[in-house]
Design a protein around this motif. Structure first.
Motif, mmCIF file in Angstrom:
data_model
loop_
_atom_site.group_PDB
_atom_site.id
_atom_site.type_symbol
_atom_site.label_atom_id
_atom_site.label_comp_id
_atom_site.label_asym_id
_atom_site.label_seq_id
_atom_site.Cartn_x
_atom_site.Cartn_y
_atom_site.Cartn_z
ATOM 1 N N PHE A 173 -13.101 8.236 1.542
ATOM 2 C CA PHE A 173 -11.748 8.732 1.329
ATOM 3 C C PHE A 173 -11.466 9.844 2.337
ATOM 4 N N GLU A 174 -10.207 9.919 2.752
ATOM 5 C CA GLU A 174 -9.785 10.929 3.714
ATOM 6 C C GLU A 174 -8.473 11.548 3.258
ATOM 7 N N ILE A 175 -8.219 12.763 3.717
ATOM 8 C CA ILE A 175 -6.948 13.415 3.468
ATOM 9 C C ILE A 175 -6.359 13.822 4.810
ATOM 10 N N ASN A 176 -5.213 13.234 5.129
ATOM 11 C CA ASN A 176 -4.601 13.433 6.447
ATOM 12 C C ASN A 176 -5.596 13.179 7.581
ATOM 13 N N LEU B 82 0.849 -1.181 0.000
ATOM 14 C CA LEU B 82 0.000 0.000 0.000
ATOM 15 C C LEU B 82 0.887 1.234 0.000
ATOM 16 N N ARG B 83 0.844 2.000 -1.088
ATOM 17 C CA ARG B 83 1.671 3.196 -1.176
ATOM 18 C C ARG B 83 1.216 4.221 -0.140
ATOM 19 N N LEU B 84 2.159 4.807 0.557
ATOM 20 C CA LEU B 84 1.850 5.776 1.602
ATOM 21 C C LEU B 84 1.519 7.118 0.962
ATOM 22 N N GLN B 85 0.282 7.603 1.171
ATOM 23 C CA GLN B 85 -0.184 8.851 0.564
ATOM 24 C C GLN B 85 -1.027 9.625 1.577
ATOM 25 N N VAL B 86 -1.139 10.942 1.372
ATOM 26 C CA VAL B 86 -1.979 11.723 2.287
ATOM 27 C C VAL B 86 -3.461 11.489 2.007
ATOM 28 N N VAL B 87 -3.805 11.122 0.759
ATOM 29 C CA VAL B 87 -5.173 10.727 0.443
ATOM 30 C C VAL B 87 -5.246 9.213 0.571
ATOM 31 N N ARG B 88 -6.169 8.738 1.420
ATOM 32 C CA ARG B 88 -6.279 7.296 1.646
ATOM 33 C C ARG B 88 -7.744 6.920 1.806
#
Length: 231
Positions: A56-59, A42-48
């Motif tokens: 979906f969430e951002i931070n 799972l690539r680490l991203q601020v949108v997950r």
């Protein structure tokens, strides 16, 4: 002698009756095993994506969706030209790219205010290698059909490796081509191009069109991967 024949006949019939309670061998073979969640990078991203919250969430902050597709046992009206799009055994949408330039289209009639909802999110896992990654999103409105003159490229999540799960993030307020057309339009349909060539395969877990927190909030964390369970 007569009693012996009756006993022998019963001995032959009873096992056959018992077998009627069991499925035939072909029927047993047709029963699919219970699908299991597959671990993926799972690539680490601020949108997950949050499985717990179903959004979906951002931070960690929720992104309000104008449209959300989760493909739980259905294609939800998405159609793939140049390949096959089928419900995944567990969750999601399985894409098999069988021809060059395969195209995945959403249902029509979205009627989304592009000024309010200008973030397109596609969470997917590459399950088979392909050639010539594209990753462009196109769209149609009442004023124009999908066209190369109106398109976006992902600002995060592009070109996943085999087994890697990413969120493709498209900032439609800042198109690669088309200026501010998205923001001034009522969006009818979106289109996703994954690979330019045949051979690749993906599982799409969720697709959403959400409110856009802006380019500062969308700044991505350093590229990294971790082994986690992905739906």
């Amino acid at each position: 002698m007569r009693q012996f024949l009756i006993v022998a006949a019963l001995a032959a019939v009873l096992p056959a009756l018992g077998a009627c309670d069991q499925p035939a061998p072909w029927a047993r073979a047709a029963v699919a095993p219970e699908p299991a969640k597959v671990a993926a990078n799972l690539r680490l991203q601020v949108v997950r994506w949050s499985d717990e919250a179903g959004r979906f969430e951002i931070n960690g902050a929720p992104l309000k969706a104008g449209r959300l597709w989760t493909f739980d046992g259905s294609t939800e009206g998405f159609v793939l030209s140049g390949g096959e799009a089928l419900p995944a055994p567990a969750f999601g949408l399985d894409l098999r790219n069988l021809q060059a330039d395969p195209v995945l289209r959403s249902p029509k009639g979205l009627e989304l205010d592009g000024d309010r909802y200008s973030l397109v999110l596609v969470r997917l896992t590459r399950v088979r290698a392909g050639a010539d990654w594209d990753g462009a999103v196109f769209y149609s409105t009442a004023a124009h059909r999908e066209s190369g003159a109106f398109q976006a490229k992902p600002i995060a999540g592009a070109n996943p490796a085999v087994g890697e799960t990413v969120v493709l993030v498209y900032d439609m307020a800042n198109l690669a081509l088309g200026g501010e057309d998205w923001k001034s339009s009522l969006i009818d349909q979106i289109r996703l191009d994954t690979d330019d060539q045949a051979g690749g395969a993906f599982t799409i877990h969720q697709v959403a069109i959400t409110e856009n927190p802006g380019p500062v909030a969308l700044a991505q964390a350093p590229a990294a991967s971790t082994s986690l369970a992905a739906r």
